[in-house]
Design an enzyme around this catalytic site. Structure first.
Site, mmCIF file in Angstrom:
data_model
loop_
_atom_site.group_PDB
_atom_site.id
_atom_site.type_symbol
_atom_site.label_atom_id
_atom_site.label_comp_id
_atom_site.label_asym_id
_atom_site.label_seq_id
_atom_site.Cartn_x
_atom_site.Cartn_y
_atom_site.Cartn_z
ATOM 1 N N ASP A 61 38.576 -25.410 26.934
ATOM 2 C CA ASP A 61 37.807 -26.642 27.128
ATOM 3 C C ASP A 61 38.548 -27.529 28.122
ATOM 4 O O ASP A 61 39.765 -27.657 28.058
ATOM 5 C CB ASP A 61 37.617 -27.389 25.797
ATOM 6 C CG ASP A 61 36.532 -28.447 25.901
ATOM 7 O OD1 ASP A 61 35.473 -28.269 25.277
ATOM 8 O OD2 ASP A 61 36.729 -29.448 26.640
ATOM 9 N N SER A 68 32.701 -41.052 21.033
ATOM 10 C CA SER A 68 31.325 -40.576 20.783
ATOM 11 C C SER A 68 31.279 -39.097 20.375
ATOM 12 O O SER A 68 30.222 -38.586 20.029
ATOM 13 C CB SER A 68 30.457 -40.791 22.027
ATOM 14 O OG SER A 68 30.950 -40.009 23.088
ATOM 15 N N GLN A 71 31.562 -37.869 15.729
ATOM 16 C CA GLN A 71 30.455 -37.782 14.770
ATOM 17 C C GLN A 71 29.963 -36.347 14.571
ATOM 18 O O GLN A 71 29.452 -35.995 13.521
ATOM 19 C CB GLN A 71 29.354 -38.736 15.286
ATOM 20 C CG GLN A 71 27.934 -38.404 14.989
ATOM 21 C CD GLN A 71 27.261 -37.670 16.144
ATOM 22 O OE1 GLN A 71 27.921 -37.091 17.001
ATOM 23 N NE2 GLN A 71 25.938 -37.699 16.158
ATOM 24 N N LYS A 85 41.015 -31.775 24.495
ATOM 25 C CA LYS A 85 40.343 -31.177 23.337
ATOM 26 C C LYS A 85 40.969 -29.865 22.873
ATOM 27 O O LYS A 85 41.137 -29.648 21.674
ATOM 28 C CB LYS A 85 38.864 -30.932 23.662
ATOM 29 C CG LYS A 85 38.025 -32.177 23.614
ATOM 30 C CD LYS A 85 36.553 -31.823 23.789
ATOM 31 C CE LYS A 85 35.709 -33.082 23.660
ATOM 32 N NZ LYS A 85 34.287 -32.805 23.910
ATOM 33 N N ASP A 129 27.560 -26.540 27.376
ATOM 34 C CA ASP A 129 26.373 -27.371 27.512
ATOM 35 C C ASP A 129 25.785 -27.275 28.921
ATOM 36 O O ASP A 129 25.012 -28.120 29.323
ATOM 37 C CB ASP A 129 26.698 -28.832 27.150
ATOM 38 C CG ASP A 129 27.787 -29.406 28.037
ATOM 39 O OD1 ASP A 129 28.273 -28.686 28.937
ATOM 40 O OD2 ASP A 129 28.163 -30.576 27.840
ATOM 41 N N CYS A 170 21.411 -9.225 29.286
ATOM 42 C CA CYS A 170 22.409 -10.293 29.362
ATOM 43 C C CYS A 170 21.687 -11.639 29.463
ATOM 44 O O CYS A 170 20.460 -11.697 29.435
ATOM 45 C CB CYS A 170 23.332 -10.074 30.561
ATOM 46 S SG CYS A 170 22.560 -10.391 32.161
ATOM 47 N N CYS A 173 19.114 -11.718 32.179
ATOM 48 C CA CYS A 173 17.857 -11.012 31.843
ATOM 49 C C CYS A 173 16.926 -11.967 31.097
ATOM 50 O O CYS A 173 15.716 -11.947 31.279
ATOM 51 C CB CYS A 173 18.117 -9.824 30.925
ATOM 52 S SG CYS A 173 19.058 -8.477 31.632
ATOM 53 N N CYS A 186 22.743 -33.849 26.247
ATOM 54 C CA CYS A 186 23.002 -34.437 24.924
ATOM 55 C C CYS A 186 23.299 -35.926 25.047
ATOM 56 O O CYS A 186 22.963 -36.713 24.165
ATOM 57 C CB CYS A 186 24.159 -33.718 24.237
ATOM 58 S SG CYS A 186 23.717 -32.065 23.751
ATOM 59 N N CYS A 243 17.860 -6.662 36.758
ATOM 60 C CA CYS A 243 18.790 -7.793 36.613
ATOM 61 C C CYS A 243 19.933 -7.689 37.625
ATOM 62 O O CYS A 243 20.609 -6.671 37.693
ATOM 63 C CB CYS A 243 19.358 -7.832 35.194
ATOM 64 S SG CYS A 243 20.610 -9.119 34.988
#
Ligand SMILES: [Zn+2]
Length: 345
Positions: A61, A68, A71, A85, A129, A170, A173, A186, A243
């Protein structure tokens, strides 16, 4: 690896399952899993993987903990705000299960370093994300032949599937060249924490099945979860014979690794610096060398270098860094290079 009496006690409720054996627990304890993204999905997934007793967990990460996050990102405590992180997660999880070995990497994963960062893992768990980063993970998964437990979650709903190189299609695909919608994040539309726990639990269930050599339930299937209506739907999915990533006629070649450090602006207005390729550094000798010009705070796995006018650099093993208190990526890169140059003196 044989389980010790203490491990047998720790894992006794799983070992008591009518169809789960000690040999299977030993397989889990010998498995290396990479969790990419230690945020909303990665946090509950990490807690479960650790509690269950996976052997080695690599936590990748690039971000720092913000107020924020707490939570829903249940692997962090309020005192971790401002910390990288990956490092905070590894330190907290070590208290949960000392049998697990953690490999925190505070790097920004992209096309050119995905293979290096994921090499050596046997399962990849998605806590990301962005599609852009997922496509980099997908390509590395296909190229390194590592199963990839994909999930994406936003608002009240989530998509999941497990991609097994040479056995299933994958991510490409399934979703083609899906683009990230910068308005639909988010941060803008939110995400409900209970959804994340449900999704992460399904992901970890898939990881357990992979670790014990059983067929994951989401191979060739897409699962759609909506906690607003509390619905769980499944769709059969297949492989795209054309693919560009995983078919026999795959055309996309891997991007060569850059030697230039990558600078990423984080939501918190801080910057992540990821070297082109990982550099092994010795934090003790760096602290000693920089001690005369900077104020230094040292912990076991990171070094905080405090410069003039509030500039703060957190340097971690493999030369990943978080830079705070500068205004631009260029400025962040300059101070990073200045510190690295100082190291070489
Ligand atoms: Zn494919």
């Amino acid at each position: 690896m044989k389980l010790t009496p203490k491990q047998k006690e720790r894992y006794s409720r799983m070992l008591s399952l009518h169809d789960f054996s000690e040999t299977e627990m030993e397989s889990i304890a010998a498995t290396t899993v990479s969790v990419v993204g230690a945020g909303g999905l990665g946090s509950p997934a990490l807690r479960l993987l650790t509690a269950i007793g996976f052997g080695k967990i690599r936590i990748i990460d690039r971000d720092v903990v913000e107020l924020s996050n707490i939570q829903r990102q249940t692997v962090y405590h309020t005192v971790d705000i401002g910390m990288p992180k990956a490092e905070a997660a590894a330190a907290n999880l070590a208290l949960l299960n000392p049998n697990v070995e953690f490999e925190p990497i505070s790097a920004s994963l992209a096309e050119d370093n995905a293979r290096t960062l994921l090499d050596g893992s046997e399962i990849i768990v998605d806590g990301l994300d962005s599609f852009k980063t997922r496509f980099a993970v997908n390509r590395a998964s296909v190229s390194l032949k590592i199963p990839y437990v994909f999930a994406g979650a936003i608002e009240y709903h989530s998509n999941l599937s497990t991609f097994i190189p040479d056995k299933t299609g994958c991510l490409h695909c399934l979703s083609g060249d899906a683009q990230d919608n910068t308005d639909y994040t988010c941060a803008n539309v939110g995400v409900t924490p209970e959804l994340l726990s449900v999704v992460a639990s399904v992901q970890v269930r898939e990881a357990v099945l992979l670790a014990i050599g059983q067929e994951p339930r989401l191979a060739n299937r897409l699962m759609f979860i909506d906690v607003a209506s509390l619905s769980f739907d499944f769709f059969d999915i297949g492989r795209d014979d054309a693919c560009p990533v995983c078919s026999a006629n795959a055309t996309q070649s891997l991007v060569t690794q850059s030697e230039v450090p990558r600078v990423t602006t984080l939501c918190s207005g801080t910057f992540n610096l990821t070297p082109g390729s990982p550099i092994e550094i010795d934090l003790d000798s760096i602290a000693e060398r920089l001690g005369s010009s900077y104020e230094i705070e040292q912990a076991k796995r990171w070094l905080k270098i405090l410069g003039q006018s509030g500039v703060e650099v957190t340097l971690m093993p493999q030369a990943n860094a978080i830079v705070k208190g500068v205004k631009s990526e260029q400025e962040a890169l300059e101070i990073y290079q200045e510190i690295l140059m100082d190291l070489k003196r």
